[in-house]
Structure formats: structure tokens, C-alpha cells
Design a protein around this motif. Structure first.
Motif, PDB file in Angstrom:
ATOM      1  N   GLN A  15       0.837  -1.209   0.000  1.00 55.09           N
ATOM      2  CA  GLN A  15       0.000   0.000   0.000  1.00 55.09           C
ATOM      3  C   GLN A  15       0.872   1.259   0.000  1.00 55.09           C
ATOM      4  OE1 GLN A  15      -3.614  -0.074   2.387  1.00 55.09           O
ATOM      5  NE2 GLN A  15      -2.898  -2.022   3.183  1.00 55.09           N
ATOM      6  N   HIS A  49      -6.378  -0.373  -2.889  1.00 58.43           N
ATOM      7  CA  HIS A  49      -6.473  -0.947  -1.540  1.00 58.43           C
ATOM      8  C   HIS A  49      -6.376   0.136  -0.473  1.00 58.43           C
ATOM      9  CE1 HIS A  49      -5.638  -5.084  -3.181  1.00 58.43           C
ATOM     10  NE2 HIS A  49      -6.511  -5.344  -2.237  1.00 58.43           N
ATOM     11  N   ALA A  52      -9.359   1.810   1.097  1.00 60.13           N
ATOM     12  CA  ALA A  52     -10.171   1.113   2.092  1.00 60.13           C
ATOM     13  C   ALA A  52      -9.850   1.544   3.524  1.00 60.13           C
ATOM     14  CB  ALA A  52      -9.997  -0.396   1.954  1.00 60.13           C
ATOM     15  N   SER A  53      -8.702   2.234   3.730  1.00 59.74           N
ATOM     16  CA  SER A  53      -8.466   2.713   5.099  1.00 59.74           C
ATOM     17  C   SER A  53      -8.940   4.151   5.215  1.00 59.74           C
ATOM     18  CB  SER A  53      -6.998   2.622   5.522  1.00 59.74           C
ATOM     19  OG  SER A  53      -6.216   2.126   4.496  1.00 59.74           O
ATOM     20  N   TYR A 116      -9.747  -8.189   8.467  1.00 60.82           N
ATOM     21  CA  TYR A 116     -11.020  -7.459   8.382  1.00 60.82           C
ATOM     22  C   TYR A 116     -11.607  -7.266   9.779  1.00 60.82           C
ATOM     23  CZ  TYR A 116     -15.950  -6.523   7.901  1.00 60.82           C
ATOM     24  OH  TYR A 116     -17.188  -5.972   8.056  1.00 60.82           O
ATOM     25  N   LYS A 119      -9.665  -4.611  11.689  1.00 58.04           N
ATOM     26  CA  LYS A 119      -9.852  -3.240  11.184  1.00 58.04           C
ATOM     27  C   LYS A 119     -11.286  -2.764  11.383  1.00 58.04           C
ATOM     28  CE  LYS A 119      -5.834  -2.677   8.553  1.00 58.04           C
ATOM     29  NZ  LYS A 119      -5.106  -2.365   7.367  1.00 58.04           N
ATOM     30  N   GLY A 129     -15.797  -1.748   1.037  1.00 57.88           N
ATOM     31  CA  GLY A 129     -14.417  -1.815   0.537  1.00 57.88           C
ATOM     32  C   GLY A 129     -13.507  -2.563   1.504  1.00 57.88           C
ATOM     33  N   LEU A 130     -13.699  -2.317   2.784  1.00 52.04           N
ATOM     34  CA  LEU A 130     -12.860  -2.994   3.781  1.00 52.04           C
ATOM     35  C   LEU A 130     -13.129  -4.506   3.772  1.00 52.04           C
ATOM     36  CD1 LEU A 130     -10.764  -2.167   5.929  1.00 52.04           C
ATOM     37  CD2 LEU A 130     -12.617  -2.156   7.597  1.00 52.04           C
ATOM     38  N   ASP A 132     -14.273  -6.194   1.280  1.00 49.18           N
ATOM     39  CA  ASP A 132     -13.952  -6.738  -0.029  1.00 49.18           C
ATOM     40  C   ASP A 132     -12.448  -6.738  -0.355  1.00 49.18           C
ATOM     41  OD1 ASP A 132     -15.004  -7.837  -2.314  1.00 49.18           O
ATOM     42  OD2 ASP A 132     -14.755  -5.982  -3.414  1.00 49.18           O
ATOM     43  N   TYR A 133     -11.689  -6.071   0.494  1.00 46.52           N
ATOM     44  CA  TYR A 133     -10.249  -5.893   0.295  1.00 46.52           C
ATOM     45  C   TYR A 133      -9.536  -7.164  -0.193  1.00 46.52           C
ATOM     46  CZ  TYR A 133      -5.530  -4.525   1.946  1.00 46.52           C
ATOM     47  OH  TYR A 133      -4.188  -4.253   2.036  1.00 46.52           O
ATOM     48  N   GLN A 137      -7.357  -8.133  -3.723  1.00 48.49           N
ATOM     49  CA  GLN A 137      -6.002  -8.709  -3.630  1.00 48.49           C
ATOM     50  C   GLN A 137      -5.906 -10.001  -4.454  1.00 48.49           C
ATOM     51  OE1 GLN A 137      -4.435  -8.789   0.323  1.00 48.49           O
ATOM     52  NE2 GLN A 137      -2.689 -10.080  -0.207  1.00 48.49           N
ATOM     53  N   HIS A 158      -4.978 -14.107   3.485  1.00 52.85           N
ATOM     54  CA  HIS A 158      -5.467 -13.541   2.218  1.00 52.85           C
ATOM     55  C   HIS A 158      -5.006 -14.382   1.022  1.00 52.85           C
ATOM     56  CE1 HIS A 158      -6.041  -9.218   4.002  1.00 52.85           C
ATOM     57  NE2 HIS A 158      -6.930 -10.077   4.418  1.00 52.85           N
TER      58      HIS A 158
END
Ligand code: AMP
Ligand code: TRP
Length: 340
Positions: A15, A49, A52-53, A116, A119, A129-130, A132-133, A137, A158
Motif C-alpha cells: 500500500q 487498496h 479502504a483505510s 477485516y 480493522k 471496501g474494507l 472486499d479488500y 487482492q 489472504h
């Protein structure tokens, strides 16, 4: 579909958070750099990505952080002539394949992801989005028919999800995707915070806690200060398995950076006290990071060079991504099959 004819392929992503840290360096970058001549190597700065944060939209625009990240990667030894380095959002096939894979992914698989859960617990309302991250990937990895994915320990789950998705797709629509394997180093794949060895060294904590990370571009006095203040204990144990988490973390950093075998590291520090251990670790970290910092400072303002490298990288890999995506679309029936 692109079949790679020569070397096996590695793909990994990072990222764009600007200042990468020693955990990124040991867990991921050293493996990227060491393997770039042995494998056909593709690396991506994953700006989608980063969206998503929650904190990604603040202060420095993501495009700036992308350049800083590219400069740090090159300064660390990534050779843009050998490896393709590109920005994820420059190749729209990533987002497209992610959508297609979404439609094959049970939500339960995503809700089980530990990253997930961690976070999502930190925010008031987790975004789609978080959740689906990891699917994005998986799309990153599968588009390039990747054999191995060099990552830190925290990404193992992941990659397992990516494997499950590849197998599910191949079963339903015929073998399209290479099923990848993670590449995780035996030591240094999980570096802990210096101020709190019960948590992984992470960029998000770097901003909140002084002395948590060692940034790759930190000056020597800052590095030494953070290491000298690292949490240890009141004893003197320097064997890996018996040591407290903070001491084990310092020993691991030394082991991974020096490449010395574990027994040699243990005997080197036996009976010497933690002050000595910390100073030796600081000396080694400074010796490794100083040339990276010098090179980074030369590169980071050369926007034209960095943009050229990233544009070249995207041009190099785009045909692979496009060809995989086209084949996927044909198999699922949203594009006409090839004639002839
Ligand atoms: P990120 O900063 O989350 O984009 O991570 C980039 C790469 O660094 C991934 O391969 C991570 O697994 C790896 N990484 C991140 N934090 C650590 C850490 N504390 N120790 C080892 N590897 C890490
Ligand atoms: N999720 C990874 C991380 O935070 C970054 C990433 C995105 C990645 N796409 C990838 C890593 C593909 C390996 C392969 O570290």
C-alpha cells in the motif's frame, strides 16, 4: 490466456503509505529484491487498496504517497529494469476482475478474515471496501498467473482465500488461473512494534505512537533512539525461545538483517545485557538503512523519473492482465468466444 514460458512468476503488492517500515522491509521487500532475478517479477503499489483505510484521504494525496513508495522500493534495491513496478489503478483490469470474483465469493469467507475483523473493530461503520479488500487482492494475484506471492506472515490468510477463489473459478469454468503459493521467510515475517511487542509493527500505529516503528527513511539518531527505548524486561535472557517478546523481536531483527544462523546470534549476545543487544541492533539497522535513505532522498523529488518507471511498468504488464481478463470474460459468457 498468457502462459509464462520461462521463469516462474512472483507478484506482490504494497500500500502507498509513504514511509515504509522495517517490518515491510524484512517481511516483504527483502524477498522481492532477493528473488527478482530468479523469478519473473511484478510488483504493484496498490492505491485502490489504500482507499479502504479511513485515514487514506487525509493530508498527503495518494499520488504523492505512491511516488514516495516507489522511491523507497527502488532505493531498497528493487530494480525497475528487471522487475515491473506499477500502480494498481493504472490497470483497470484489477477492479474488473475483482467484481467478477466478488460474484463467486461467499460473504462468510470475507467476514472470517482476521485482518477485516481487526480493522472493522476500529471503525464506527466498516465499509464494503474494507470487507472486499481480499477479493481485490486475489484479483491482483490471479490476473498475472502468479506462482509465488512474497509477503509477510499477516497476509497468509489472504493468500489462502486467493487459492480458494482460484480453485473455485477453475472448477466452475475450466482451468484458467494458476493457483499461487505464498512465499514467507522463516524469520522476520512478523516484526513486532518496538514500543509494544504484543502487536505487529504497523503503519497505522506509527502515526499515533512515537518509537513504534523504524521507518526506512528515518535518520540514524531517530533509529537509535527508538531501538534504545524498545520494550524489553528486567532479566537478561537472550535465547530466542526463552526470551520475552520484546527481546525476541530485537534478536529476530538482528538475525534477519545479518543473515547469521540463530545459534550464532544467541551466543553473540549471551550474558552481555540488553543495552549491548540494543546498541548492536541499532548499529546493524543503521548500516542497512543509511544507504537506502541516501538513495531515497536523491530519488524522491525526481517526479519525472518515478512517473516514467511506473508508466513503463504498467505498459509492460498490461497485456498480461488484459489477456487474463478477456479469457475470464469468455469463460463466464460475457464476451464472445474466440473464433477459429
Ligand atoms: P502493507 O504495509 O500492509 O501494505 O504490507 C506490505 C507488506 O509488508 C506485506 O507483505 C505485509 O505482510 C508486510 N508486512 C507488513 N507489516 C509487517 C510486519 N510487522 N512484519 C513483517 N512483514 C510485514
Ligand atoms: N494486502 C496486502 C498488504 O496489506 C497488499 C496487497 C494488495 C498484496 N494486493 C496484493 C500483497 C497482492 C500481495 C499480493 O500487505
Amino acid at each position: 490466456m498468457e502462459q509464462h514460458c520461462h521463469k516462474p512468476r512472483i507478484f506482490s503488492g504494497i500500500q502507498p503509505t509513504g514511509n515504509l517500515h522495517l517490518g515491510n522491509y524484512l517481511g516483504a521487500l527483502t524477498q522481492w529484491i532477493e528473488n527478482q532475478y530468479r523469478y519473473d517479477s511484478i510488483f504493484s503499489i496498490v492505491d485502490l487498496h489504500a482507499l479502504a483505510s479511513q485515514d487514506s484521504h487525509l493530508a498527503v494525496p495518494i499520488v504523492e504517497k505512491v511516488r514516495q513508495t516507489a522511491a523507497l522500493l527502488i532505493a531498497s534495491g528493487l530494480d525497475p529494469e528487471r522487475s515491473a513496478l506499477f500502480v494498481q489503478s493504472h490497470i483497470s483490469a484489477h477492479a474488473e476482475l475483482a467484481w467478477i470474483l466478488n460474484c463467486l465469493t461467499p460473504v462468510g469467507w470475507l467476514e472470517r478474515m482476521t485482518q477485516y475483523k481487526a480493522k472493522a473493530a476500529q471503525v464506527e461503520a466498516a465499509t464494503a471496501g474494507l470487507l472486499d479488500y481480499p477479493v481485490l487482492q486475489a484479483a491482483d494475484i490471479l490476473l498475472y498467473q502468479t506462482d509465488r506471492v512474497p509477503v509477510g506472515e499477516d497476509q497468509k490468510q489472504h493468500i489462502e482465500l486467493t487459492v480458494d477463489l482460484a480453485q473455485r473459478f477453475n472448477r466452475l469454468f475450466g482451468a484458467i488461473f494458476v493457483v499461487p503459493k505464498p512465499l514467507i521467510r522463516p524469520s522476520g515475517a512478523r516484526i513486532m512494534g518496538l514500543d509494544d511487542p504484543s502487536v505487529k509493527m504497523s503503519k497505522s500505529l506509527a502515526e499515533k505512537r512515537k518509537g513504534h516503528v523504524i521507518g526506512l527513511a528515518d535518520p540514524p539518531d531517530v533509529i537509535r533512539g527508538s531501538i534504545l527505548q524498545a520494550v524489553t524486561d528486567s532479566g537478561s535472557e537472550t535465547r530466542f525461545e526463552q526470551a520475552s517478546p520484546g527481546v525476541k523481536n530485537l534478536l529476530t531483527i538482528f538475525e534477519a538483517l545479518s543473515g547469521n544462523p540463530r545459534p550464532a546470534v544467541e551466543s553473540r549476545f549471551e550474558g552481555k545485557g540488553y543495552r549491548y543487544l540494543k546498541n548492536e541492533v541499532a548499529n546493524l539497522v543503521i548500516a542497512v538503512l543509511t544507504p537506502i535513505r541516501v538513495r531515497y532522498l536523491q530519488l524522491v523529488n525526481d517526479t519525472a523519473y518515478l512517473d516514467r518507471v511506473l508508466g513503463y511498468g504498467a505498459d509492460k504488464v498490461r497485456p498480461v492482465a488484459v489477456s487474463t481478463l478477456e479469457e475470464v470474460k469468455r469463460r463466464i459468457g460475457i464476451e464472445a468466444p474466440c473464433s477459429g
